[in-house]
Design a protein around this motif. Structure first.
Motif, PDB file in Angstrom:
ATOM      1  N   ALA A 102      -0.641 -17.453  40.983  1.00 59.05           N
ATOM      2  CA  ALA A 102      -0.795 -18.893  41.020  1.00 59.05           C
ATOM      3  C   ALA A 102      -1.879 -19.364  41.859  1.00 59.05           C
ATOM      4  CB  ALA A 102       0.667 -19.622  41.097  1.00 59.05           C
ATOM      5  N   GLY A 103      -2.355 -20.431  42.476  1.00 60.90           N
ATOM      6  CA  GLY A 103      -3.565 -20.713  42.764  1.00 60.90           C
ATOM      7  C   GLY A 103      -3.885 -22.076  42.254  1.00 60.90           C
ATOM      8  N   PRO A 104      -5.247 -22.192  42.480  1.00 62.26           N
ATOM      9  CA  PRO A 104      -5.827 -23.612  42.085  1.00 62.26           C
ATOM     10  C   PRO A 104      -5.693 -23.954  40.777  1.00 62.26           C
ATOM     11  CG  PRO A 104      -7.693 -22.231  42.629  1.00 62.26           C
ATOM     12  CD  PRO A 104      -6.432 -21.390  43.034  1.00 62.26           C
ATOM     13  N   GLU A 105      -5.554 -25.100  40.282  1.00 60.86           N
ATOM     14  CA  GLU A 105      -5.710 -25.329  38.681  1.00 60.86           C
ATOM     15  C   GLU A 105      -7.240 -24.862  38.215  1.00 60.86           C
ATOM     16  OE1 GLU A 105      -5.265 -29.254  37.322  1.00 60.86           O
ATOM     17  OE2 GLU A 105      -5.351 -28.660  35.093  1.00 60.86           O
ATOM     18  N   ILE A 106      -7.071 -24.069  37.164  1.00 60.85           N
ATOM     19  CA  ILE A 106      -8.214 -23.526  36.601  1.00 60.85           C
ATOM     20  C   ILE A 106      -8.371 -24.187  35.206  1.00 60.85           C
ATOM     21  CG2 ILE A 106      -9.666 -21.484  35.844  1.00 60.85           C
ATOM     22  CD1 ILE A 106      -8.257 -19.807  38.002  1.00 60.85           C
ATOM     23  N   SER A 134      -4.050 -30.887  30.296  1.00 63.44           N
ATOM     24  CA  SER A 134      -3.808 -31.417  31.632  1.00 63.44           C
ATOM     25  C   SER A 134      -4.820 -32.496  31.791  1.00 63.44           C
ATOM     26  CB  SER A 134      -4.096 -30.374  32.642  1.00 63.44           C
ATOM     27  OG  SER A 134      -5.408 -29.922  32.572  1.00 63.44           O
ATOM     28  N   ILE A 135      -4.419 -33.318  32.748  1.00 60.75           N
ATOM     29  CA  ILE A 135      -5.530 -34.501  33.226  1.00 60.75           C
ATOM     30  C   ILE A 135      -6.876 -33.882  33.508  1.00 60.75           C
ATOM     31  CG2 ILE A 135      -5.892 -36.289  34.891  1.00 60.75           C
ATOM     32  CD1 ILE A 135      -3.514 -36.862  33.329  1.00 60.75           C
ATOM     33  N   ALA A 136      -6.998 -32.824  34.212  1.00 66.05           N
ATOM     34  CA  ALA A 136      -8.363 -32.155  34.440  1.00 66.05           C
ATOM     35  C   ALA A 136      -9.025 -31.789  32.896  1.00 66.05           C
ATOM     36  CB  ALA A 136      -8.162 -31.231  35.482  1.00 66.05           C
ATOM     37  N   ALA A 137      -8.068 -31.208  32.195  1.00 63.24           N
ATOM     38  CA  ALA A 137      -8.848 -30.593  30.947  1.00 63.24           C
ATOM     39  C   ALA A 137      -9.431 -31.525  30.096  1.00 63.24           C
ATOM     40  CB  ALA A 137      -7.807 -29.850  30.351  1.00 63.24           C
ATOM     41  N   ASP A 184     -15.906 -35.237  40.616  1.00 65.63           N
ATOM     42  CA  ASP A 184     -14.902 -36.098  40.484  1.00 65.63           C
ATOM     43  C   ASP A 184     -13.496 -35.278  40.438  1.00 65.63           C
ATOM     44  OD1 ASP A 184     -16.167 -37.926  37.831  1.00 65.63           O
ATOM     45  OD2 ASP A 184     -16.445 -38.147  39.958  1.00 65.63           O
ATOM     46  N   PHE A 185     -13.455 -34.014  40.316  1.00 65.04           N
ATOM     47  CA  PHE A 185     -12.448 -33.102  40.424  1.00 65.04           C
ATOM     48  C   PHE A 185     -12.585 -31.966  41.514  1.00 65.04           C
ATOM     49  CE2 PHE A 185      -9.633 -34.933  37.105  1.00 65.04           C
ATOM     50  CZ  PHE A 185     -10.346 -35.755  36.379  1.00 65.04           C
ATOM     51  N   PRO A 186     -12.609 -32.305  42.722  1.00 64.45           N
ATOM     52  CA  PRO A 186     -12.830 -31.219  43.667  1.00 64.45           C
ATOM     53  C   PRO A 186     -11.977 -30.161  43.906  1.00 64.45           C
ATOM     54  CG  PRO A 186     -12.090 -33.426  44.739  1.00 64.45           C
ATOM     55  CD  PRO A 186     -12.213 -33.575  43.228  1.00 64.45           C
TER      56      PRO A 186
END
Lengths: 301, 301
Positions: B90-94, B280-283, B118-120
């Motif tokens: 697991a780790g940071p969202e990629i 996802s929100i980031a995607a 915007d997405f650091p």
DNA sequence: AGAGCTATGACGAATATGCATAATATTGCG
DNA sequence: CGCAATATTATGCATATTCGTCATAGCTCT
């Protein structure tokens, strides 16, 4: 394992049901069901989870589905060649070469300018792929020649001719504070946005380990898979990257500079072809053109 | 055609006799003889001449033997992967995105500049691949998003959002005689060196057919597989190419111009993701950034 | 003559495949 | 909401096809 089972796997992954697959393949649904079972049994791997009367592909199915597709493509190529042989077709000689994606912009055209004039009857097919893909294309005889970074061991089916080398460098925007340093080490990169390539590959893992030993947490912003995109991201101020000077030298036109990276590492690059397979005259000449262009690209420093 | 037949072909080419092959494969001689006959029948090609009680391989056998070896190698690779899967690893969202190779230079960085700010906390992984590879990466959930040219049908596992279009254009060096024309048709390209992409793909075959119907023989000098390399070859004077205006607009910095190509053809480009899988929100935000950058890239004309 | 080769008849075992059906899940309609 | 209709996967059973061997014929070479 047989060919039809592989077709079933491919079709099931595409359609999602035995009924649709049976229809697409002109078989009965029960035949498809059985063949899937046989394949799972032959491989001793569960390819689909049976959930509420539905087939849900497992991660294994996606991995092996890709392999199955490769098998089927190879079969199709063979059938295509048989068709050509039956029809007695023959065209101009085609020489096929695989290069890293990073080399399309200026390197490949520069390499081909004189070559195309000297070999007017030869058609060239260029592939810009990853090292792994190039190795496979050579092994499968899809391409005659490949240029790649030499990583670890290659099998006995590949002949390698080392033609270039590089050292690890850190590429930074030319107006970046790190650009003032004569060399860059890991502690310089603490809290610096990183653009890294080759995730999970051996050389990348070695770099990750070096960061770990130095007690510096990598602040990776972007993972990418080509040196070219990494350099472009650097040029646009998105971070800094660590690549071989060989590639960095290809991007001198970008507003970036590169500095030796510590801990030091070197890389070797080579020309690959299928072992034991003689190259045609045209392919040999292309090999020569490639070597010449490499010298030019690395010498102008 | 089945796998064992291919093994027979491979072994026969290596040993030269059915008796030795049978021994090597643990079969009877008559079984080997029959399987060779079946393969010859399936392919409608004579693979071995029967001369004085001996089998003499035909040239066709050597060509197809190579193909057979490729098939068998692909099968071995699949078996190897299955073995690996049985033995288990697991780790940071990629957020992972696949783009055509042609878009790494300016498009991808431009797309990411604002996004990264915007997405650091998000790590981005970029893949630059062919349409086929991007589709597969999406289907296999390796990547969250892909951008590609829409070609034909995709399966129900892919959701497509059309976001751009283009028309076929002929890209020529800016000092080329054809650059003076308001549009370029096939007769203009008689005896002109061509750089073509997408060999054997539907759109390419349509273009080949158009040349055939116009009675103009294509003088193909270079086959390649990316719009970027084709444009670079054009810029270096190696020939002219026919691609979508969508891509041509990405290469305005090169010393080339593009003119509408006749017969006219249009292309659509879309954003793809796995059907039924929410982003996802980031995607989603990356999807938005991609759309915005596309508008910018095509509007500045 | 003896050894080695390829091909083929005859035969039996193994495999492939479809029909019919059971069990379960989902969808559509009143 | 309840129920019928529809859709899905798996399996019993029967049949057809394929696979492979044994035995042997015919040819070549030493």
């Amino acid at each position: 394992m047989n060919i039809k089972q592989l077709e079933v796997l491919r079709t099931l992954l595409a359609t999602g049901s035995t009924v649709a697959s049976a229809k697409a393949m002109g078989l009965s649904q029960s035949g498809v069901s059985r063949m899937l079972q046989q394949l799972e049994s032959d491989l001793s791997i569960t390819l689909f989870v049976r959930d509420k009367g539905r087939l849900i592909p497992t991660p294994e199915a996606t991995v092996l589905g890709r392999d199955a597709q490769n098998v089927l493509l190879a079969i199709e190529r063979m059938s295509g060649h048989a068709e050509d042989l039956r029809n007695g077709a023959a065209g101009p000689e085609i020489v096929r070469i695989g290069l890293p994606s990073s080399m399309w912009e200026n390197f490949a055209p520069a390499m081909l300018i004189d070559y195309v004039r000297d070999f007017p009857g030869v058609r060239i097919e260029t592939f810009f792929e990853t090292t792994t893909a190039i190795t496979k294309l050579v092994e499968e005889r899809v391409i005659d020649l490949g240029f790649l970074r030499i990583e670890g061991e290659t099998g006995p089916s590949i002949a390698i001719d080392t033609v270039a080398s590089g050292e690890s460098v850190c590429v930074v925007p030319e107006n970046h504070p790190l650009a003032e340093l004569p060399e860059i080490n890991i502690t310089h990169l603490r809290n610096v946005p990183l653009i890294l390539i080759g995730r999970q590959r051996p050389n990348r893992m070695a770099l990750d380990q070096a960061f770990k030993r130095a007690g510096v947490k990598q602040m990776v912003k972007i993972e990418t898979h080509t040196n070219s995109s990494a350099c472009s991201y650097v040029a646009h101020g998105l971070g800094v990257t660590i690549i071989s000077s060989f590639y960095a030298n290809l991007y001198r036109h970008l507003p970036v500079v590169h500095r030796p990276f510590v801990p030091r590492a070197t890389q070797e690059f080579g020309l690959v072809r299928a072992a034991g397979v003689p190259l045609s005259i045209a392919a040999q000449a292309l090999s020569g053109a490639l070597k010449k262009q490499i010298q030019l690209s690395q010498r102008e420093q």
